[in-house]
Write an enzyme that holds these catalytic residues in place. Structure first.
Site, PDB file in Angstrom:
ATOM      1  N   HIS A   7       1.077  -1.173   0.105  1.00 59.73           N
ATOM      2  CA  HIS A   7       0.138  -0.016   0.180  1.00 59.73           C
ATOM      3  C   HIS A   7       0.920   1.564   0.177  1.00 59.73           C
ATOM      4  CE1 HIS A   7      -3.691  -2.716   1.458  1.00 59.73           C
ATOM      5  NE2 HIS A   7      -3.115  -2.985   0.597  1.00 59.73           N
ATOM      6  N   HIS A  30      -6.849  -8.277  -8.532  1.00 61.32           N
ATOM      7  CA  HIS A  30      -7.292  -8.939  -7.848  1.00 61.32           C
ATOM      8  C   HIS A  30      -7.836  -7.899  -6.853  1.00 61.32           C
ATOM      9  CE1 HIS A  30      -5.010 -11.260 -10.251  1.00 61.32           C
ATOM     10  NE2 HIS A  30      -5.422 -12.657  -9.733  1.00 61.32           N
ATOM     11  N   SER A  88      -6.384  -2.552  -1.922  1.00 59.36           N
ATOM     12  CA  SER A  88      -6.359  -1.111  -2.295  1.00 59.36           C
ATOM     13  C   SER A  88      -7.089  -0.564  -3.278  1.00 59.36           C
ATOM     14  CB  SER A  88      -4.952  -2.196  -3.723  1.00 59.36           C
ATOM     15  OG  SER A  88      -6.202  -3.499  -4.444  1.00 59.36           O
ATOM     16  N   GLU A 106     -13.104  -8.677  -9.398  1.00 60.33           N
ATOM     17  CA  GLU A 106     -12.383  -9.532  -8.065  1.00 60.33           C
ATOM     18  C   GLU A 106     -14.013 -10.615  -8.997  1.00 60.33           C
ATOM     19  OE1 GLU A 106     -12.378 -12.467  -5.210  1.00 60.33           O
ATOM     20  OE2 GLU A 106     -11.305 -10.163  -4.928  1.00 60.33           O
ATOM     21  N   GLY A 132      -9.420 -11.549 -13.254  1.00 56.53           N
ATOM     22  CA  GLY A 132      -8.883  -9.960 -13.304  1.00 56.53           C
ATOM     23  C   GLY A 132      -7.939 -10.608 -14.664  1.00 56.53           C
ATOM     24  N   ASP A 157      -2.327  -8.713  -7.523  1.00 62.05           N
ATOM     25  CA  ASP A 157      -2.159  -9.130  -6.646  1.00 62.05           C
ATOM     26  C   ASP A 157      -2.835 -10.252  -6.269  1.00 62.05           C
ATOM     27  OD1 ASP A 157      -1.648  -9.154  -4.207  1.00 62.05           O
ATOM     28  OD2 ASP A 157      -3.036  -7.419  -3.226  1.00 62.05           O
TER      29      ASP A 157
END
Length: 274
Positions: A7, A30, A88, A106, A132, A157
């Site tokens: 982050h 993701h 995120s 997602e 994704g 991610d």
């Protein structure tokens, strides 16, 4: 510690992109649910926050990138409660501007619904309940109506359920994305369990197209520790100007603050910008 590193880097990239007036596009492949509670059963059971965000909150950091991160967390908690923690998607929405656009993918239905509830009112953000990796081909190069986005971020991610096998899918998607949107900044997060096992992946990553490739890693224990995850890293293709300098100040302080014995940090250009 892994979320903190990720982050901090994501916010630093967003701030670098937002420093120029042209609109930006961000794709989170993701995304998760976007917002979490540290007093939820799952968070309390793992206790991971105690080794991450809690350590930074206990004593204000000095590095500007770390202070920026804590400021974003404070803003999130003002809006959602003292135990809230931003994922995120929330951070992207916080850091980017009215003219920017965000796509969040997602695949898990419950997580996608939660993300829609949390951030669905933001007109800049679209939730895609889909894979994704496939979205990289479908959504790049990005455009919104007549607007074509020359700048932006793709954050990958994945959960690494297949462990090292996940890299094959991620690198294949990155090759596709870099060919479709060569000026975008592409970031891949990865866990560090045994650092030596990642060397072949780093060679493959360095062979992908892109003007530059920056590797950033943070470990809190030696990389041969038998514990589940000893650190994490990010690979950033086409990193925006200023990111390296911002992280050069933040990483050593972060490594000191989050160390559990024998950890450290690394930042290097696997391919330096021309």
């Amino acid at each position: 510690h892994a979320d903190v590193l990720k982050h901090v880097v994501v916010l630093a990239i967003c701030d670098a992109l937002a420093a120029k007036p042209a609109p930006c596009f961000a794709l989170d492949t993701h995304a998760g649910r976007g917002l979490y509670r540290l007093d939820a059963d799952a968070a309390r059971r793992t206790g991971e926050a105690e080794g991450g965000i809690a350590r930074l909150l206990a004593q204000p950091p000095k590095a500007p990138a770390l202070r920026r991160y804590l400021s974003a967390v404070a803003t999130c908690r003002t809006a959602h409660g003292a135990q809230a923690y931003p994922g995120s998607p929330w951070l992207l929405a916080h850091a980017l501007r009215a003219q920017d656009r965000i796509a969040c993918c997602e695949l898990q239905p419950d997580e996608a619904k939660a993300l829609q509830r949390q951030l669905g009112d933001d007109a800049r953000l679209t939730v895609h309940p889909r894979d994704g990796y496939a979205a990289i081909k479908a959504l790049l190069p990005p455009r919104h109506g007549a607007v074509r986005y020359a700048r932006g971020l793709v954050l990958i991610d994945p959960p690494y359920e297949a462990q090292l096998g996940e890299f094959d899918a991620a690198l294949s998607a990155l090759r596709e994305g870099l060919s479709r949107w060569p000026q975008g900044c592409f970031v891949l997060w990865y866990p560090i369990k045994q650092g030596g096992a990642l060397r072949p992946t780093m060679r493959k990553a360095a062979a992908l197209p892109g003007k530059s490739l920056l590797r950033v890693e943070l470990t809190v224990r030696p990389d041969d520790s038998p514990l589940r995850m000893n650190g994490s890293g990010l690979l950033a293709w086409n990193a925006p100007w200023g990111l390296h300098d911002a992280l050069a100040r933040a990483l050593p302080e972060l490594a000191t603050r989050l160390d559990e014995g024998g950890g450290g940090c690394t930042m290097e250009w696997l391919r330096a910008p021309a």
